[in-house]
Design a protein around this motif. Structure first.
Motif, PDB file in Angstrom:
ATOM      1  N   LYS A  77     -16.814  -9.245  22.376  1.00  0.00           N
ATOM      2  CA  LYS A  77     -15.415  -9.703  22.301  1.00  0.00           C
ATOM      3  C   LYS A  77     -15.016 -10.334  23.634  1.00  0.00           C
ATOM      4  CE  LYS A  77     -12.398  -8.823  19.480  1.00  0.00           C
ATOM      5  NZ  LYS A  77     -11.650  -8.196  18.440  1.00  0.00           N
ATOM      6  N   TYR A 191      -6.549 -14.174  22.635  1.00  0.00           N
ATOM      7  CA  TYR A 191      -7.250 -13.791  21.412  1.00  0.00           C
ATOM      8  C   TYR A 191      -8.693 -14.298  21.479  1.00  0.00           C
ATOM      9  CZ  TYR A 191      -8.504 -13.655  16.501  1.00  0.00           C
ATOM     10  OH  TYR A 191      -9.143 -13.411  15.321  1.00  0.00           O
ATOM     11  N   LEU A 194     -12.947 -15.417  16.256  1.00  0.00           N
ATOM     12  CA  LEU A 194     -14.133 -14.759  15.717  1.00  0.00           C
ATOM     13  C   LEU A 194     -15.383 -15.619  15.854  1.00  0.00           C
ATOM     14  CD1 LEU A 194     -14.114 -11.934  14.633  1.00  0.00           C
ATOM     15  CD2 LEU A 194     -14.425 -12.864  12.358  1.00  0.00           C
TER      16      LEU A 194
ATOM     17  N   LEU B 391      -3.645 -10.900  14.710  1.00  0.00           N
ATOM     18  CA  LEU B 391      -5.029 -11.234  14.374  1.00  0.00           C
ATOM     19  C   LEU B 391      -5.969 -10.075  14.680  1.00  0.00           C
ATOM     20  CD1 LEU B 391      -5.157 -14.932  15.614  1.00  0.00           C
ATOM     21  CD2 LEU B 391      -5.341 -14.138  13.274  1.00  0.00           C
ATOM     22  N   MET B 392      -5.707  -9.435  15.817  1.00  0.00           N
ATOM     23  CA  MET B 392      -6.576  -8.313  16.179  1.00  0.00           C
ATOM     24  C   MET B 392      -6.438  -7.171  15.173  1.00  0.00           C
ATOM     25  SD  MET B 392      -6.636  -8.045  20.290  1.00  0.00           S
ATOM     26  CE  MET B 392      -5.645  -9.195  21.167  1.00  0.00           C
ATOM     27  N   GLU B 395      -8.246  -8.123  12.048  1.00  0.00           N
ATOM     28  CA  GLU B 395      -9.694  -8.035  12.271  1.00  0.00           C
ATOM     29  C   GLU B 395     -10.156  -6.571  12.247  1.00  0.00           C
ATOM     30  OE1 GLU B 395     -10.835 -10.061  15.874  1.00  0.00           O
ATOM     31  OE2 GLU B 395     -12.680  -8.890  15.942  1.00  0.00           O
ATOM     32  N   LYS B 396      -9.330  -5.729  12.846  1.00  0.00           N
ATOM     33  CA  LYS B 396      -9.695  -4.331  13.024  1.00  0.00           C
ATOM     34  C   LYS B 396      -9.534  -3.531  11.725  1.00  0.00           C
ATOM     35  CE  LYS B 396      -7.018  -2.099  15.792  1.00  0.00           C
ATOM     36  NZ  LYS B 396      -6.129  -1.920  16.939  1.00  0.00           N
ATOM     37  N   LYS B 471      -8.938  -6.089   1.422  1.00  0.00           N
ATOM     38  CA  LYS B 471      -8.583  -6.596   2.761  1.00  0.00           C
ATOM     39  C   LYS B 471      -7.504  -7.650   2.593  1.00  0.00           C
ATOM     40  CE  LYS B 471     -11.925  -4.568   5.066  1.00  0.00           C
ATOM     41  NZ  LYS B 471     -11.924  -3.932   6.348  1.00  0.00           N
ATOM     42  N   VAL B 477      -4.131 -16.166   7.875  1.00  0.00           N
ATOM     43  CA  VAL B 477      -5.176 -16.273   8.898  1.00  0.00           C
ATOM     44  C   VAL B 477      -5.783 -17.675   8.884  1.00  0.00           C
ATOM     45  CG1 VAL B 477      -7.444 -15.412   9.575  1.00  0.00           C
ATOM     46  CG2 VAL B 477      -5.693 -13.818   8.841  1.00  0.00           C
ATOM     47  N   GLU B 482      -7.575 -19.562  12.274  1.00  0.00           N
ATOM     48  CA  GLU B 482      -8.637 -18.633  12.657  1.00  0.00           C
ATOM     49  C   GLU B 482      -9.669 -18.592  11.522  1.00  0.00           C
ATOM     50  OE1 GLU B 482     -10.897 -17.428  13.842  1.00  0.00           O
ATOM     51  OE2 GLU B 482     -10.568 -15.657  15.072  1.00  0.00           O
ATOM     52  N   LEU B 485     -12.282 -15.547  11.266  1.00  0.00           N
ATOM     53  CA  LEU B 485     -11.732 -14.310  10.711  1.00  0.00           C
ATOM     54  C   LEU B 485     -11.471 -14.473   9.216  1.00  0.00           C
ATOM     55  CD1 LEU B 485     -10.666 -11.458  11.037  1.00  0.00           C
ATOM     56  CD2 LEU B 485      -8.522 -12.368  11.896  1.00  0.00           C
ATOM     57  N   ASN B 488     -14.609 -14.035   7.333  1.00  0.00           N
ATOM     58  CA  ASN B 488     -14.967 -12.619   7.289  1.00  0.00           C
ATOM     59  C   ASN B 488     -14.222 -11.892   6.185  1.00  0.00           C
ATOM     60  OD1 ASN B 488     -16.826 -12.214   9.233  1.00  0.00           O
ATOM     61  ND2 ASN B 488     -15.610 -10.745  10.402  1.00  0.00           N
TER      62      ASN B 488
END
Lengths: 260, 668
Positions: A77, A191, A194, B391-392, B395-396, B471, B477, B482, B485, B488
């Motif tokens: 990260k 940020y 990804l 976003l985090m 993602e998490k 999800k 997103v 992004e 992400l 994903n």
């Protein structure tokens, strides 16, 4: 300028307290299984501080972390955010290291790496909150240090830093190389897209073990580990026909409680 | 005195037809050079597959290009454009005729003689008068009425250019009329047909010397020819290039609304790309560059843009103009494009509501461009910090709140007397209810989810949810840029969906509906709940019986991703009309001109500086102006935003906001 950032991967601090268990016999915290791990908040600030310095000029950022194999996620990260290199310090012999032992391993590892100009780490970690590793490293490396830093300006051979202190801010100058522990005032961490994190899978993250960096013995001894009794809290909504009236009612209530 | 064609005369010893050839060759050479530059720019763009479904493309070309369906959405301007466009088509033959006449020293095309010639000349004469009138009307309209969309504060556009081109059109009409009038005055060629414009011109010349007519005719012919070729060369320099590029642009238009283009066409995995998004002009696809050429600067996009309406620093029109001028001026190395020429605030101001695209008469695309610019900002860590934590969290934990997945189905415990099944791998259900993040965790939105499962239960539908395995759909997103992400989330959701069997997916949120339908691979059988419940209500499986409170006046707010992006304007309205005691009024801006609530996409988490008022605040005002005291919507983001706006405006005692399903269940 070569900037070293030390970061720690911790269990997500937003994990509800009730999800934690304690093994009193082993004096260990039993962490919940389904929670994610994150970079400790202030360490992420430290990385952001380093990346902002890198944005301004020609700098290289190397990230060090001491942890288990999964800590590579946090390092990836960091690479995704813009760090150039990452090194993981991992060995069962490092387990249960206290702040001194961690500072020892990190400082020895940093010494072994390329010459550096600046070491940044978070003012304290989001799990144990000890806040000793940064200062410990400065001591072990014999470098000047400043804690709770909220701003950094680089000059020729020195840095001007703004410290967050109890009654405001103070500005001090330090010669380089130096160790800084960073506070959230430095700025919100950027940020890590990804795609960048995925690209970091291609990068080699060297793992140094106890053979490369011998561990040090911890100087603290855990006597007891327990979850404190939770305080009962009550939430009151102060009513009022108008917002002004509600405000007056709130003030009266606080005064009656001798809080104001 | 017999008519002598100006090109058959000699000027300073040079035959007229030689002059015609010189003008033609010089003009075409210059035009070709400019066009070549434009083609080079177009070719420097990225690939974009636009040759599929040719039948739909041709049909669109007829509908939007030739019939100009969208022009009449602005009636006054539409009529003017319609007349000028039709005149342009009809008079192009006349222009060709005049040029050929010049090259051959007065030679006339064979088929413009005789009866067809008579008919055509009459038609072109009528249209010359109409185009002249339309041109003058357009000039006066700009001068006197000064419509806001042509010029807004700080958005100069190219006003002077519009006057120049309108002046040229008027000039071309007048010169041709006078040229023909001169000929009419000196000959009596009945076979040339009924020529009202020429007769009018001849009438204005009556009383003057015969030589005056001849001199005038000759002069206006050359002026006409020069003006025509000047116009031709002026076209590709700025906005009137649309005359050449608009029809191809319409032909190559995006056929499916709502979806987002991949990071790069032809690349399956975004990780294979060196960089994502658009940081330089040539990172745009060739079609998007063609969009820049095709903008007519009519300003309808900006006029409909909700971001513009509330004072955000975005004007779709200026976005296109700035990028086009940037491309033409070759300033690429001097100014950064993304985040510089187009500021980050402009990029984040867009709500992707699609009002601009709906309105654009030449099918210019904005949303894909905005997302491509955002992809670049994300990749270069120029994202507003407010997005970072969201976003985090996604993602998490797979949801924007960062709440544990294990608590994703907790809302079902609150549904009285109903056990909501959670589908495990291998399980089967008639309907899979895709709840998405907000309906799973937000207490206000959970009420909608609860209403939906109650509706499913009462309709005897066998259904299930995904629980912890679901999800976030990734709609926001992806629109935030992004892409990694999003991919994903998509992979994880597809894996989960693939291991359960169902006939139908029903969603709460139009955004989840849109992304499952348009962004996810394969043809997922997905429906928004308003679509799903309408037939159940119509065939009596679900019976709204209790009457609504008397005295309430309802209005329906079209969510952008249900209406404009998916054409679902009617099902929610039809459901509303089945509710006993429903008193429904329409807001002035409704259906495909609905006004975005301001938070459907990324903007829910981000404040734009300079915003004078919330979009939702403006929308509440519109509902009030329509006489409604209840706003019904079918999107949770609209609900949250509008409820907030009602409270902020201090109207919570007079107005309320409700969700369609919530309202339906309240009547059962």
């Amino acid at each position: 300028m070569h900037i070293i950032v030390c970061l720690k991967q911790i269990i997500d601090p937003e994990t509800p307290a009730e999800d934690f268990r304690v093994d009193p016999a082993a004096r260990r915290a039993i962490l919940p299984q389904d929670r994610g791990y994150v970079i400790s908040d202030y360490d992420a600030n430290a990385l952001e501080g380093a990346l902002r310095l890198k944005d301004r000029g020609d700098s290289k950022v190397t990230v060090f972390s001491l942890g288990e194999e999964r800590t590579k996620e946090a390092l990836r990260k960091a690479l995704g955010m813009g760090a150039d290199e990452a090194i993981l310090l991992s060995d069962p012999l490092y387990d249960d290291a206290d702040s001194f032992a961690v500072a020892h391993v990190l400082s020895q590892a940093i010494k072994k790496a390329d010459p550096f100009d600046l070491i940044l780490c978070g003012r304290q970690e989001g799990d144990w909150d000890a806040g000793q590793v940064g200062s410990g490293m400065a001591e072990l490396l014999g470098l000047p240090s400043a804690t709770c830093v909220g701003g950094i300006e680089v000059q020729d051979g020195s840095i001007i830093v703004e410290r967050i202190v109890a009654d405001g801010r103070e500005t001090i100058e330090l010669p380089l190389p130096a160790v800084l522990t960073i506070s959230s005032e430095i700025g919100v961490p950027r940020y890590a897209p990804l795609k960048g994190v995925m690209a970091a899978f291609e990068k080699n993250i060297p793992v140094w073990n106890a053979e490369v960096i011998p561990p040090a013995e911890s100087r603290n001894r855990m006597l007891d580990l327990f979850i404190p009794v939770r305080k009962e809290e009550e939430c009151l909504f102060i009513e009022g026909d108008t917002p002004e009236e509600a405000g007056i009612n709130l003030a009266l209530r606080l005064r009656n409680a001798k809080l104001i | 005195m017999p008519f002598v064609h100006p090109s058959a005369e000699t000027y300073f010893g040079i035959p007229g037809y030689v002059l015609s050839w010189v003008i033609l060759i010089a003009a075409l050479a210059l035009f070709s050079c400019t066009l070549y530059q434009r083609i080079l720019l177009l070719r420097s763009g990225q690939p974009d597959p636009r040759f599929s479904q040719l039948d739909r493309r041709f049909l669109g070309l007829i509908r939007y290009g030739l019939i100009q369906k969208k022009q009449l959405r602005y009636f006054g301007a539409g009529i003017i454009h319609y007349l000028i466009f039709t005149g342009f088509i009809i008079l192009s033959l006349r222009s060709l005729d005049l040029i050929i006449q010049g090259l051959g020293g007065g030679y006339e095309l064979y088929w413009l003689k005789g009866s067809f010639g008579g008919f055509y000349n009459s038609l072109k004469d009528v249209f010359e008068l109409l185009v002249l009138a339309a041109g003058l009307w357009a000039i006066l309209r700009r001068l006197l009425l000064q419509p806001e969309r042509y010029r807004r504060n700080g958005d100069p556009g190219h006003q002077s250019e519009a006057y120049l081109v309108l002046g040229l059109i008027v000039f071309l009409m007048i010169t041709d009329i006078l040229f023909e009038a001169g000929r009419l005055a000196s000959t009596s060629q009945v076979s040339r047909g009924w020529l009202p414009a020429a007769a009018l011109g001849a009438w204005t010349l009556s009383g003057s010397l015969p030589s005056t007519g001849a001199v005038l005719s000759s002069t206006v012919y050359w002026l006409h020819l020069l003006a025509f070729f000047f116009f031709l060369n002026f076209l590709p320099l700025a906005k009137h290039f649309h005359i050449i590029t608009a029809l191809p642009n319409v032909f190559f238009r995006k056929l499916e609304k709502g979806g987002i283009k991949p990071a790069r066409w032809g690349i399956e995995n975004p990780e294979d790309l060196d960089s994502l998004g658009v940081g330089r002009l040539t990172d745009f696809t060739w079609k998007h560059l063609l969009d820049f050429f095709s903008c007519t600067e009519c300003g309808r996009c900006s006029d409909q843009c909700p971001a513009r309406a509330v004072g955000r620093p975005l004007s779709p029109k200026m976005f296109t103009i700035k990028l086009r001028d940037y491309g033409y001026s070759k300033e690429e190395n001097k100014i950064a494009m993304t985040g510089g020429l187009i500021t980050t605030d402009e990029i984040w101001s867009c709500t992707t509501c699609g009002a601009c695209e709906e309105e654009c008469p030449v099918c210019i695309e904005y949303i894909d461009k905005m997302i491509d610019l955002r992809r670049h900002l994300i990749e270069t860590s120029q994202t507003p910090k407010s997005f970072n934590s969201v976003l985090m969290q996604i993602e998490k934990t797979g949801n924007p709140f960062g709440k544990p997945a294990s608590k994703r189905a907790d809302w079902t415990k609150e549904v009285p007397g109903l056990l909501v099944p959670i589908l495990k791998a291998g399980d089967e259900a008639e309907v899979l209810y895709f709840v998405d993040g907000y309906a799973s965790y937000d207490p206000r939105v959970q009420i909608i989810a609860q209403a939906i499962v109650q509706g499913l239960h009462r309709s005897n539908i066998q259904f299930g949810i995904l629980g912890a395995r679901e999800k976030d759909s990734g709609h926001q997103v992806r629109r935030l840029g992004e892409e990694g992400l999003f991919q994903n989330l998509l992979e994880e959701n597809m894996e989960t969906l693939g291991s359960r069997r169902f006939k139908q997916i029903v969603t709460t949120d139009p955004h989840a509906f849109n992304t499952l339908k348009k962004d996810y691979p394969g043809d997922l059988p997905v429906m928004h709940y308003s679509q799903f419940f309408l037939p159940l209500i119509q065939d009596g499986r679900l019976k709204p019986a209790k009457a609504l409170a008397p005295g309430d006046v309802y209005t329906y707010h079209d969510p952008c991703y249900l209406g404009r992006h998916n054409g679902l304007y009617d099902p929610p309205r039809q459901i509303l009309k089945t509710l006993p005691g429903m008193n429904l009024v329409e807001m002035q801006r409704c259906r495909d001109r609905s006004f975005c609530c301001g938070g459907g996409d990324v903007n829910l988490w981000h404040e734009i500086e300079g915003e004078e008022m919330r979009m939702a605040g403006k929308r509440v005002r519109m509902a009030r102006d329509a006489g409604a005291n209840v706003i019904v919507t079918a999107c949770l983001f609209c609900l949250l935003n509008l409820e907030d706006a009602v409270k902020t405006a201090g109207l919570d005692k007079e107005m309320r906001v409700t969700d369609l399903m919530e309202l339906v269940v309240s009547t059962i």
